[in-house]
Design a protein around this motif. Structure first.
Motif: not given
Length: 141
Positions: A40-50, A78-81, A131-137
């Protein structure tokens, strides 16, 4: 997603100081999120990884060294990078980058997309995290 009693999940990968490392880190992040069933927040997470990988390469990794990407899935989904580098200095989100500059806005993007972010100490260097709060697929709740 696997049984929540097995949380937190943790994956890490080391990258050398080369421009190819940024897309490699992004691909690692995408595959990790898919493995966890969190899109659900993959775009946000991946942009922050970049952004964090690019900042590590440009400002945080001395010649001959690399950076380390940690990805955590914490108990409350919560996904933490964490981007670990061995460089000096402490990154700050700049509100003063001139409009004509092509650089200087990466941490502003991280600030806008992540739920929270910060910088921690490391010897040598630092850890920039977000960190990003996420919802399960769908179908994996």
């Amino acid at each position: 997603m696997k049984d929540a009693t097995q949380l937190p999940y943790f994956h890490k990968r080391f990258y050398r100081r080369t421009p190819r490392s940024v897309p490699m880190a992004r691909d690692f992040g995408r595959k990790t999120l898919e493995r966890w069933g969190l899109t659900d927040r993959a775009d946000d997470v991946l942009l922050c990884v970049s952004e964090l990988a690019t900042n590590a390469l440009l400002h945080g990794v001395p010649v001959g060294r690399g950076f380390l990407l940690h990805m955590w899935l914490l108990d409350d989904l919560v996904v933490r990078l964490e981007m670990h580098d061995s460089g000096d200095g402490r990154p700050v989100a700049s509100l003063t980058a001139p409009a004509e500059d092509a650089r200087g806005r990466g941490l502003l993007l991280v600030d806008a997309l992540a739920d929270t972010w910060g910088v921690g100490e490391r010897d040598p260097g630092k850890v920039v995290w977000c960190e990003f709060a996420c919802a399960p697929a769908e179908g994996q709740a």
